[in-house]
Design a protein around this motif. Structure first.
Motif, PDB file in Angstrom:
ATOM      1  N   THR A 178      32.132   9.831  56.373  1.00  0.00           N
ATOM      2  CA  THR A 178      31.990  11.169  56.121  1.00  0.00           C
ATOM      3  C   THR A 178      30.762  11.612  56.499  1.00  0.00           C
ATOM      4  O   THR A 178      29.587  10.705  56.479  1.00  0.00           O
ATOM      5  N   LEU A 179      30.109  12.817  56.801  1.00  0.00           N
ATOM      6  CA  LEU A 179      29.017  13.424  56.924  1.00  0.00           C
ATOM      7  C   LEU A 179      28.936  14.646  55.943  1.00  0.00           C
ATOM      8  O   LEU A 179      29.842  15.338  55.955  1.00  0.00           O
ATOM      9  N   THR A 180      27.881  14.394  54.990  1.00  0.00           N
ATOM     10  CA  THR A 180      27.530  15.531  54.070  1.00  0.00           C
ATOM     11  C   THR A 180      26.439  16.324  54.777  1.00  0.00           C
ATOM     12  O   THR A 180      25.256  15.676  54.730  1.00  0.00           O
ATOM     13  N   VAL A 181      26.458  17.586  54.385  1.00  0.00           N
ATOM     14  CA  VAL A 181      25.294  18.352  54.787  1.00  0.00           C
ATOM     15  C   VAL A 181      24.928  19.168  53.725  1.00  0.00           C
ATOM     16  O   VAL A 181      25.727  19.712  53.067  1.00  0.00           O
ATOM     17  N   GLN A 182      23.571  19.300  53.217  1.00  0.00           N
ATOM     18  CA  GLN A 182      22.924  20.073  52.294  1.00  0.00           C
ATOM     19  C   GLN A 182      21.510  20.520  52.392  1.00  0.00           C
ATOM     20  O   GLN A 182      20.916  19.914  53.035  1.00  0.00           O
ATOM     21  N   GLN A 183      21.605  21.920  52.282  1.00  0.00           N
ATOM     22  CA  GLN A 183      20.174  22.353  52.356  1.00  0.00           C
ATOM     23  C   GLN A 183      19.462  22.127  51.319  1.00  0.00           C
ATOM     24  O   GLN A 183      19.884  21.933  50.077  1.00  0.00           O
ATOM     25  N   VAL A 184      17.973  21.640  51.374  1.00  0.00           N
ATOM     26  CA  VAL A 184      17.202  21.161  50.263  1.00  0.00           C
ATOM     27  C   VAL A 184      15.825  22.116  50.332  1.00  0.00           C
ATOM     28  O   VAL A 184      15.516  22.728  51.387  1.00  0.00           O
ATOM     29  N   ARG A 185      15.359  22.100  49.190  1.00  0.00           N
ATOM     30  CA  ARG A 185      13.894  22.682  49.007  1.00  0.00           C
ATOM     31  C   ARG A 185      12.763  21.852  48.666  1.00  0.00           C
ATOM     32  O   ARG A 185      13.203  20.974  47.973  1.00  0.00           O
ATOM     33  N   GLY A 186      11.795  21.651  49.135  1.00  0.00           N
ATOM     34  CA  GLY A 186      10.594  20.860  48.938  1.00  0.00           C
ATOM     35  C   GLY A 186       9.169  21.710  48.867  1.00  0.00           C
ATOM     36  O   GLY A 186       9.285  23.004  49.124  1.00  0.00           O
ATOM     37  N   PRO A 187       8.168  21.386  48.424  1.00  0.00           N
ATOM     38  CA  PRO A 187       7.026  22.077  48.462  1.00  0.00           C
ATOM     39  C   PRO A 187       6.670  22.677  49.731  1.00  0.00           C
ATOM     40  O   PRO A 187       6.066  23.724  50.087  1.00  0.00           O
ATOM     41  N   ALA A 188       7.058  21.830  50.850  1.00  0.00           N
ATOM     42  CA  ALA A 188       6.581  22.304  52.142  1.00  0.00           C
ATOM     43  C   ALA A 188       7.731  23.324  52.816  1.00  0.00           C
ATOM     44  O   ALA A 188       7.407  23.777  53.858  1.00  0.00           O
ATOM     45  N   GLY A 189       8.608  23.645  52.378  1.00  0.00           N
ATOM     46  CA  GLY A 189       9.651  24.654  52.775  1.00  0.00           C
ATOM     47  C   GLY A 189      11.137  24.153  52.530  1.00  0.00           C
ATOM     48  O   GLY A 189      11.472  23.483  51.646  1.00  0.00           O
ATOM     49  N   ARG A 190      11.909  24.773  53.345  1.00  0.00           N
ATOM     50  CA  ARG A 190      13.515  24.322  53.437  1.00  0.00           C
ATOM     51  C   ARG A 190      13.593  22.993  54.167  1.00  0.00           C
ATOM     52  O   ARG A 190      12.944  23.065  55.155  1.00  0.00           O
ATOM     53  N   GLY A 191      14.760  22.619  54.076  1.00  0.00           N
ATOM     54  CA  GLY A 191      15.197  21.510  54.874  1.00  0.00           C
ATOM     55  C   GLY A 191      16.683  21.197  54.964  1.00  0.00           C
ATOM     56  O   GLY A 191      17.292  22.131  54.130  1.00  0.00           O
TER      57      GLY A 191
END
Length: 157
Positions: free
Chosen positions: A81-94
């Motif tokens: 499987t390949l899971t894709v997730q948008q994440v947030r950190g102090p430097a921005g989005r990822g």
């Protein structure tokens, strides 16, 4: 030579999470069992990079890394499987990619990450190339445990 067992590698430093930082979106998991799935993964990851706000060059980096990792899971891990997730950190989005397979694991991770190493007819840029394309890159693998690769690219570095 790395021992066969759980191995973990990381590349560039990750933005340090702070209180309030967290996941930006629900993860979406795609099966990687056929050649058609590989194409579907590429399209899904491309759409996710656009949604996350990546420029065209970083879109291409993330899609290329996803393609290499998914192909490895398909060819060497018997699918996964390949899971894709948008994440947030102090430097921005990822965008975080998690690729899992139930294959035999990687016997020598250091060698597998070396440019030119291949167990087939490929160019040998898959795993090491994917690591260079992403900001964070971790591999967990063990004999008979399969392999899990977690790779993240940030929109701002």
């Amino acid at each position: 030579m790395a021992p066969h067992g759980e191995s973990t590698l990381a590349s560039r430093p990750a933005p340090v999470p702070r209180a309030g930082d967290g996941e930006a979106g629900a993860p979406v998991t795609h099966q990687v069992r056929t050649e058609e799935d590989l194409l579907a993964v590429r399209h899904a990851v491309r759409a996710a990079t656009v949604e996350a706000g990546f420029g065209i060059v970083d879109q291409t980096r993330v899609v290329t890394a996803a393609s290499e990792l998914a192909r490895n899971a398909y060819v060497h891990g018997g699918g996964g499987t390949l899971t894709v997730q948008q994440v947030r950190g102090p430097a921005g989005r990822g965008l975080r990619l998690t690729v899992k397979d139930d294959g035999p694991g990687i016997a020598d991770l250091d060698t597998a990450l070396t440019d030119g190493f291949t167990t087939g007819s490929g160019l040998g840029h898959g795993l090491g190339g994917a690591r260079r394309l992403m900001d964070e890159f971790t591999v967990h693998t063990g004999a008979g445990q399969g392999t899990v690769v977690i790779a993240t690219r940030w929109t701002v570095r």
